[in-house]
Design an enzyme around this catalytic site. Structure first.
Site, PDB file in Angstrom:
ATOM      1  CB  SER A 188      -1.136  -0.019   1.174  1.00 35.27           C
ATOM      2  OG  SER A 188      -1.774   1.002   0.964  1.00 35.27           O
ATOM      3  CG  ASP A 342      -6.685  -2.221  -3.858  1.00 32.54           C
ATOM      4  OD1 ASP A 342      -6.908  -1.077  -3.538  1.00 32.54           O
ATOM      5  OD2 ASP A 342      -5.182  -2.631  -4.127  1.00 32.54           O
ATOM      6  CG  HIS A 372      -5.944  -1.770  -0.250  1.00 28.61           C
ATOM      7  ND1 HIS A 372      -5.160  -1.465  -1.163  1.00 28.61           N
ATOM      8  CD2 HIS A 372      -5.348  -1.194   0.824  1.00 28.61           C
ATOM      9  CE1 HIS A 372      -4.163  -0.654  -0.700  1.00 28.61           C
ATOM     10  NE2 HIS A 372      -4.341  -0.685   0.532  1.00 28.61           N
TER      11      HIS A 372
END
Ligand SMILES: *[C@@H]1O[C@H](CO)[C@@H](O)[C@H](O)[C@H]1NC(C)=O
Ligand SMILES: *[C@@H]1O[C@H](CO)[C@@H](O)[C@H](O)[C@H]1NC(C)=O
Length: 398
Positions: A188, A342, A372
């Site tokens: 991320s 995501d 995610h």
């Protein structure tokens, strides 16, 4: 009467927290709903506290997350210690089993939208410990200054300082690391920082040691177009929605609400920087299947003043997709994970395409039922699957 109202409110609250419009493809939906509930309650609580003007949203969430931190405890397989690399705090994981040769080194950067998390978070400590043991590698899990206390470029600079420190010959030797087998990895926002520092190293004549691999787990890679298809589709994706992602991005640069508002409208890149948009043009960079049902519209020009005040969002150190091909061309072997559900999916897909165009060797794993945060949701089958793929790739390539 009072009891009926109480019951009614409870039912509404439970329905609200349990209801997330999950795509059919996602397995173990109830486990995900359960995992999603606490973050959702924490975020709502923090939003409320912010609305009252008591505390910044991210400070409240970070405070709640701090309870999930664990001390640096060694176990039967791995020695865990904390130290600083050029004054940046790091946690180091060294396998206990004897080794006759030098080990691989993996420099890991945690996620959390540049605002949240730490190497001490339970999920990151568990992941680093597991990686060190299974890969027989020295894992360095770095911390960095977080927003809103620190804004860009502090996060980038902390990570870069820490990585540069690790890449010194005597430091690698001290930890028994083979200088030919060092990689970076991050998820991320950590994937964003991993991509950014890997690019920066290429332009640093002082660093003699080259990275062997970079691993980017659903990375954030651009803040120019907030209407790429996955962001458009992601108003209700589990764990990370479009509005939360825009909040993270804007918070990386400033707490000034004007930037967040402009980003939500996708009206923040001023005319004089519109040439950069071609580097993140999903219409030309995404495979056909991800463009379906979407029409490319050039983002409307934003205010020059905003970009002068917060130039971070057009800086390649924050948006690795803005690098030109001459830089990309020199990047090491790359492993990229993207997830179907995501908001950051298209950032990853576009980077895969741009790296391939520049001649970089890329292994791309697209997780069809992924979302995610799935990589670190211990206890879910999907996390297990993704982590094992990751490990197998590292065993082969690092
Ligand atoms: C240590 O490694 C062994 C063998 O891989 C494993 O069975 C055990 O659970 C590990 N211990 C810890 C604390 O992770
Ligand atoms: C993006 O690409 C499309 C064609 O694929 C083109 O029509 C459009 O002008 C491009 N926009 C920018 C800003 O590069």
């Amino acid at each position: 009467m009072g009891r009926t109202i109480f019951l009614l409110i409870s039912v509404v609250l439970v329905a609200y927290y349990v209801y997330i419009p999950l795509p059919d493809a996602i397995e173990e939906p109830w486990k995900l709903v359960w995992q999603n509930t606490l973050p959702k309650i924490a975020t709502d609580l923090a939003s409320f506290v912010e609305l009252l003007g008591i505390n910044h949203l991210m400070d409240t969430i970070q405070l709640l997350i701090t309870f999930q931190e664990v001390p640096p405890t060694s176990d039967e397989n791995v020695t865990v210690m904390e130290t600083t690399f050029d004054s940046v705090p790091v946690r180091i994981y060294i396998p206990k089993r004897k080794s006759t040769t030098l080990r691989r080194g993996l420099f890991f950067i945690h996620g959390g939208g540049w605002c949240l998390g730490s190497a001490a978070s339970y999920i990151y400590d568990t992941l680093s410990r597991w990686t060190a043991h299974k890969l027989d590698a020295v894992v360095v899990s770095t911390d960095y200054g977080l927003a809103p206390k620190y804004h860009f470029p502090r996060q980038f600079e902390d990570v870069y300082r820490s990585l540069r420190w690790f890449l010194q010959e005597d430091i690698l030797e001290k930890y028994g690391v083979d200088p030919r087998r060092v990689g970076v990895s991050g998820d991320s926002a950590g994937g964003n920082l991993a991509a950014a520092v890997t690019q920066q190293l290429l332009q640093d004549p002082d660093i003699k040691i080259k990275l062997k691999v970079q691993v980017l787990i659903y990375p954030a890679l651009q803040a120019l177009d907030m209407n790429v298809p996955s962001l458009q589709e992601g108003a209700h994706f589990p764990l990370l929605t479009r509005s939360l992602m825009v909040r993270f991005w804007s918070e990386y640069f400033t707490t000034d609400k004007d930037l967040e508002k402009a980003m939500l409208l996708n009206q923040h890149v001023p005319m004089e920087f519109s040439h950069l948009l071609q580097l993140v043009n999903w219409s030309s960079l995404l495979p056909e299947r991800y463009k379906k049902g979407h029409f490319y519209k050039n983002p409307s020009p934003g205010s020059s003043e905003l970009a002068q005040k917060y130039p971070g969002f057009i800086d390649v150190k924050a948006c690795p997709l803005l690098a030109n091909d001459n830089i990309l061309h020199h990047l090491p072997l790359t492993y990229i994970i993207t997830c179907q559900y995501d908001v950051l999916r298209d950032d990853g897909l576009m980077y895969v395409k741009r790296l391939q165009n520049a001649g970089v060797h890329v292994t791309h794993h697209h997780i069809e039922d992924g979302f995610h945060g799935a990589f670190t949701l211990f206890g879910l089958k999907i996390a297990n699957r993704m982590q094992n793929q990751y490990l197998n790739w590292l065993i082969k390539n690092l």
